[in-house]
Design a protein around this motif. Structure first.
Motif, PDB file in Angstrom:
ATOM      1  N   LEU A  51     -13.172   1.787  13.692  1.00  0.00           N
ATOM      2  CA  LEU A  51     -12.138   0.906  14.248  1.00  0.00           C
ATOM      3  C   LEU A  51     -11.864  -0.258  13.307  1.00  0.00           C
ATOM      4  O   LEU A  51     -10.704  -0.620  13.070  1.00  0.00           O
ATOM      5  CB  LEU A  51     -12.552   0.383  15.628  1.00  0.00           C
ATOM      6  CG  LEU A  51     -11.627  -0.672  16.245  1.00  0.00           C
ATOM      7  CD1 LEU A  51     -10.245  -0.088  16.516  1.00  0.00           C
ATOM      8  CD2 LEU A  51     -12.245  -1.251  17.497  1.00  0.00           C
ATOM      9  N   MET A  52     -12.922  -0.834  12.752  1.00  0.00           N
ATOM     10  CA  MET A  52     -12.749  -1.938  11.795  1.00  0.00           C
ATOM     11  C   MET A  52     -11.980  -1.452  10.559  1.00  0.00           C
ATOM     12  O   MET A  52     -11.151  -2.175  10.013  1.00  0.00           O
ATOM     13  CB  MET A  52     -14.099  -2.497  11.357  1.00  0.00           C
ATOM     14  CG  MET A  52     -14.935  -3.040  12.467  1.00  0.00           C
ATOM     15  SD  MET A  52     -14.480  -4.718  12.836  1.00  0.00           S
ATOM     16  CE  MET A  52     -15.854  -5.184  13.853  1.00  0.00           C
ATOM     17  N   GLU A  53     -12.269  -0.239  10.128  1.00  0.00           N
ATOM     18  CA  GLU A  53     -11.555   0.338   8.983  1.00  0.00           C
ATOM     19  C   GLU A  53     -10.066   0.498   9.312  1.00  0.00           C
ATOM     20  O   GLU A  53      -9.204   0.160   8.497  1.00  0.00           O
ATOM     21  CB  GLU A  53     -12.169   1.690   8.615  1.00  0.00           C
ATOM     22  CG  GLU A  53     -11.500   2.380   7.468  1.00  0.00           C
ATOM     23  CD  GLU A  53     -11.925   1.860   6.114  1.00  0.00           C
ATOM     24  OE1 GLU A  53     -11.356   2.307   5.119  1.00  0.00           O
ATOM     25  OE2 GLU A  53     -12.823   0.999   6.048  1.00  0.00           O
ATOM     26  N   PHE A  54      -9.773   0.991  10.497  1.00  0.00           N
ATOM     27  CA  PHE A  54      -8.376   1.118  10.929  1.00  0.00           C
ATOM     28  C   PHE A  54      -7.699  -0.251  10.942  1.00  0.00           C
ATOM     29  O   PHE A  54      -6.580  -0.406  10.443  1.00  0.00           O
ATOM     30  CB  PHE A  54      -8.277   1.768  12.314  1.00  0.00           C
ATOM     31  CG  PHE A  54      -6.900   1.670  12.903  1.00  0.00           C
ATOM     32  CD1 PHE A  54      -5.895   2.536  12.487  1.00  0.00           C
ATOM     33  CD2 PHE A  54      -6.589   0.692  13.838  1.00  0.00           C
ATOM     34  CE1 PHE A  54      -4.608   2.432  12.996  1.00  0.00           C
ATOM     35  CE2 PHE A  54      -5.315   0.580  14.355  1.00  0.00           C
ATOM     36  CZ  PHE A  54      -4.316   1.455  13.940  1.00  0.00           C
ATOM     37  N   ASN A  55      -8.371  -1.244  11.530  1.00  0.00           N
ATOM     38  CA  ASN A  55      -7.812  -2.594  11.583  1.00  0.00           C
ATOM     39  C   ASN A  55      -7.538  -3.133  10.181  1.00  0.00           C
ATOM     40  O   ASN A  55      -6.511  -3.772   9.940  1.00  0.00           O
ATOM     41  CB  ASN A  55      -8.751  -3.549  12.312  1.00  0.00           C
ATOM     42  CG  ASN A  55      -8.844  -3.280  13.788  1.00  0.00           C
ATOM     43  OD1 ASN A  55      -8.107  -2.468  14.332  1.00  0.00           O
ATOM     44  ND2 ASN A  55      -9.777  -3.943  14.444  1.00  0.00           N
ATOM     45  N   ALA A  56      -8.466  -2.867   9.264  1.00  0.00           N
ATOM     46  CA  ALA A  56      -8.307  -3.359   7.894  1.00  0.00           C
ATOM     47  C   ALA A  56      -7.120  -2.686   7.204  1.00  0.00           C
ATOM     48  O   ALA A  56      -6.347  -3.348   6.502  1.00  0.00           O
ATOM     49  CB  ALA A  56      -9.592  -3.132   7.102  1.00  0.00           C
ATOM     50  N   VAL A  57      -6.967  -1.391   7.406  1.00  0.00           N
ATOM     51  CA  VAL A  57      -5.817  -0.682   6.815  1.00  0.00           C
ATOM     52  C   VAL A  57      -4.523  -1.202   7.426  1.00  0.00           C
ATOM     53  O   VAL A  57      -3.552  -1.498   6.711  1.00  0.00           O
ATOM     54  CB  VAL A  57      -5.954   0.849   7.003  1.00  0.00           C
ATOM     55  CG1 VAL A  57      -4.668   1.564   6.632  1.00  0.00           C
ATOM     56  CG2 VAL A  57      -7.117   1.380   6.191  1.00  0.00           C
ATOM     57  N   TRP A  58      -4.495  -1.307   8.743  1.00  0.00           N
ATOM     58  CA  TRP A  58      -3.324  -1.815   9.475  1.00  0.00           C
ATOM     59  C   TRP A  58      -2.924  -3.191   8.940  1.00  0.00           C
ATOM     60  O   TRP A  58      -1.769  -3.444   8.631  1.00  0.00           O
ATOM     61  CB  TRP A  58      -3.680  -1.881  10.960  1.00  0.00           C
ATOM     62  CG  TRP A  58      -2.824  -2.726  11.831  1.00  0.00           C
ATOM     63  CD1 TRP A  58      -2.979  -4.057  12.099  1.00  0.00           C
ATOM     64  CD2 TRP A  58      -1.678  -2.314  12.592  1.00  0.00           C
ATOM     65  NE1 TRP A  58      -2.009  -4.484  12.969  1.00  0.00           N
ATOM     66  CE2 TRP A  58      -1.195  -3.436  13.290  1.00  0.00           C
ATOM     67  CE3 TRP A  58      -1.025  -1.104  12.741  1.00  0.00           C
ATOM     68  CZ2 TRP A  58      -0.098  -3.390  14.115  1.00  0.00           C
ATOM     69  CZ3 TRP A  58       0.074  -1.063  13.589  1.00  0.00           C
ATOM     70  CH2 TRP A  58       0.534  -2.188  14.250  1.00  0.00           C
ATOM     71  N   THR A  59      -3.874  -4.078   8.820  1.00  0.00           N
ATOM     72  CA  THR A  59      -3.602  -5.447   8.392  1.00  0.00           C
ATOM     73  C   THR A  59      -3.195  -5.505   6.922  1.00  0.00           C
ATOM     74  O   THR A  59      -2.279  -6.240   6.561  1.00  0.00           O
ATOM     75  CB  THR A  59      -4.844  -6.330   8.643  1.00  0.00           C
ATOM     76  OG1 THR A  59      -5.220  -6.198  10.016  1.00  0.00           O
ATOM     77  CG2 THR A  59      -4.556  -7.781   8.348  1.00  0.00           C
ATOM     78  N   THR A  60      -3.861  -4.724   6.094  1.00  0.00           N
ATOM     79  CA  THR A  60      -3.532  -4.719   4.667  1.00  0.00           C
ATOM     80  C   THR A  60      -2.112  -4.205   4.437  1.00  0.00           C
ATOM     81  O   THR A  60      -1.329  -4.831   3.708  1.00  0.00           O
ATOM     82  CB  THR A  60      -4.537  -3.859   3.875  1.00  0.00           C
ATOM     83  OG1 THR A  60      -5.849  -4.395   4.053  1.00  0.00           O
ATOM     84  CG2 THR A  60      -4.202  -3.831   2.406  1.00  0.00           C
ATOM     85  N   VAL A  61      -1.775  -3.099   5.051  1.00  0.00           N
ATOM     86  CA  VAL A  61      -0.454  -2.502   4.834  1.00  0.00           C
ATOM     87  C   VAL A  61       0.663  -3.413   5.335  1.00  0.00           C
ATOM     88  O   VAL A  61       1.598  -3.744   4.600  1.00  0.00           O
ATOM     89  CB  VAL A  61      -0.368  -1.103   5.501  1.00  0.00           C
ATOM     90  CG1 VAL A  61       1.064  -0.601   5.543  1.00  0.00           C
ATOM     91  CG2 VAL A  61      -1.258  -0.125   4.777  1.00  0.00           C
ATOM     92  N   PHE A  62       0.564  -3.846   6.586  1.00  0.00           N
ATOM     93  CA  PHE A  62       1.648  -4.650   7.141  1.00  0.00           C
ATOM     94  C   PHE A  62       1.660  -6.076   6.593  1.00  0.00           C
ATOM     95  O   PHE A  62       2.725  -6.661   6.404  1.00  0.00           O
ATOM     96  CB  PHE A  62       1.590  -4.653   8.672  1.00  0.00           C
ATOM     97  CG  PHE A  62       2.030  -3.360   9.271  1.00  0.00           C
ATOM     98  CD1 PHE A  62       3.377  -3.018   9.305  1.00  0.00           C
ATOM     99  CD2 PHE A  62       1.110  -2.460   9.770  1.00  0.00           C
ATOM    100  CE1 PHE A  62       3.796  -1.814   9.848  1.00  0.00           C
ATOM    101  CE2 PHE A  62       1.513  -1.253  10.307  1.00  0.00           C
ATOM    102  CZ  PHE A  62       2.854  -0.934  10.350  1.00  0.00           C
ATOM    103  N   GLY A  63       0.483  -6.649   6.335  1.00  0.00           N
ATOM    104  CA  GLY A  63       0.434  -7.986   5.737  1.00  0.00           C
ATOM    105  C   GLY A  63       1.029  -8.001   4.343  1.00  0.00           C
ATOM    106  O   GLY A  63       1.802  -8.898   3.986  1.00  0.00           O
ATOM    107  N   ALA A  64       0.687  -7.001   3.533  1.00  0.00           N
ATOM    108  CA  ALA A  64       1.233  -6.912   2.173  1.00  0.00           C
ATOM    109  C   ALA A  64       2.743  -6.651   2.216  1.00  0.00           C
ATOM    110  O   ALA A  64       3.502  -7.246   1.438  1.00  0.00           O
ATOM    111  CB  ALA A  64       0.525  -5.815   1.390  1.00  0.00           C
ATOM    112  N   ALA A  65       3.180  -5.791   3.121  1.00  0.00           N
ATOM    113  CA  ALA A  65       4.616  -5.509   3.237  1.00  0.00           C
ATOM    114  C   ALA A  65       5.372  -6.769   3.640  1.00  0.00           C
ATOM    115  O   ALA A  65       6.430  -7.081   3.072  1.00  0.00           O
ATOM    116  CB  ALA A  65       4.852  -4.397   4.256  1.00  0.00           C
ATOM    117  N   TYR A  66       4.838  -7.501   4.596  1.00  0.00           N
ATOM    118  CA  TYR A  66       5.501  -8.731   5.026  1.00  0.00           C
ATOM    119  C   TYR A  66       5.575  -9.732   3.875  1.00  0.00           C
ATOM    120  O   TYR A  66       6.613 -10.356   3.659  1.00  0.00           O
ATOM    121  CB  TYR A  66       4.771  -9.353   6.223  1.00  0.00           C
ATOM    122  CG  TYR A  66       5.479 -10.566   6.741  1.00  0.00           C
ATOM    123  CD1 TYR A  66       6.584 -10.442   7.577  1.00  0.00           C
ATOM    124  CD2 TYR A  66       5.090 -11.840   6.364  1.00  0.00           C
ATOM    125  CE1 TYR A  66       7.271 -11.557   8.035  1.00  0.00           C
ATOM    126  CE2 TYR A  66       5.761 -12.961   6.812  1.00  0.00           C
ATOM    127  CZ  TYR A  66       6.843 -12.809   7.645  1.00  0.00           C
ATOM    128  OH  TYR A  66       7.526 -13.913   8.088  1.00  0.00           O
TER     129      TYR A  66
END
Length: 180
Positions: A51-66
């Motif tokens: 779950l932490m890995e999913f959260n990290a991927v989610w945050t990295t992808v959308f944070g970087a895109a933003y």
């Protein structure tokens, strides 16, 4: 207040993204190492790290895109304030839940000879030399700490964004009244 939006908002998103990248690397290491050695302490811990890995991927992808959309100056639907608030709210819930459950699962804060209630550290090591390296407990504690930091950064950014929107609306209302 435009100064805050223009300067602090991208900075906070950069912090969120960099912290998520650190979490991504650590959780990927833990998953790979535990899968390789077949030594997951228990199913709950395994699910939490994933779950932490999913959260990290989610945050990295959308944070970087933003961040890229803001730096590029593109007026994109996903780079808007409303989508930012929705994304930050969802991300706060994900990180807060994961960090809270990890805290309850770890049972304690001090890293001793055991993985805070999970299992003996020697089960994670192939040799006595490896036992003297950073124990799994500290790695797990770092995952939890980074999760709390992510939660705090997302919450701070969400509150800052909402305050900026509120102040901006109040200024627009007062400007329109002056014109009348």
């Amino acid at each position: 207040m435009p100064y805050i939006k223009a300067h602090c908002h991208p900075f906070l998103f950069a912090l969120i993204t960099v912290c998520a990248m650190a979490e991504l690397g650590l959780t990927a290491f833990l998953i790979n190492d535990s899968n390789e050695k077949h030594n997951w302490p228990n199913q709950r811990y395994q699910s939490l790290v994933i779950l932490m890995e999913f959260n990290a991927v989610w945050t990295t992808v959308f944070g970087a895109a933003y961040m890229l959309w803001v730096v590029d100056g593109a007026v994109h639907v996903l780079a808007g304030i409303a989508s930012s608030v929705v994304w930050l709210g969802m991300t706060c819930v994900l990180w807060g839940t994961a960090a809270g459950v990890m805290h309850q699962t770890r049972i304690g804060g001090a890293c001793t000879a055991t993985l805070s209630g999970f299992v003996d550290e020697s089960l994670y090591c192939d040799s006595p030399q490896e036992l003297s390296s950073v124990p799994r407990c500290r790695e797990t504690l770092t995952v939890e700490i980074l999760s709390w930091v992510e939660f705090g950064l997302c919450l701070l950014t969400l509150i800052g964004t909402c305050l900026w929107v509120r102040t901006n609306r109040r200024n627009h209302v007062s400007d329109s009244r002056r014109l009348v």
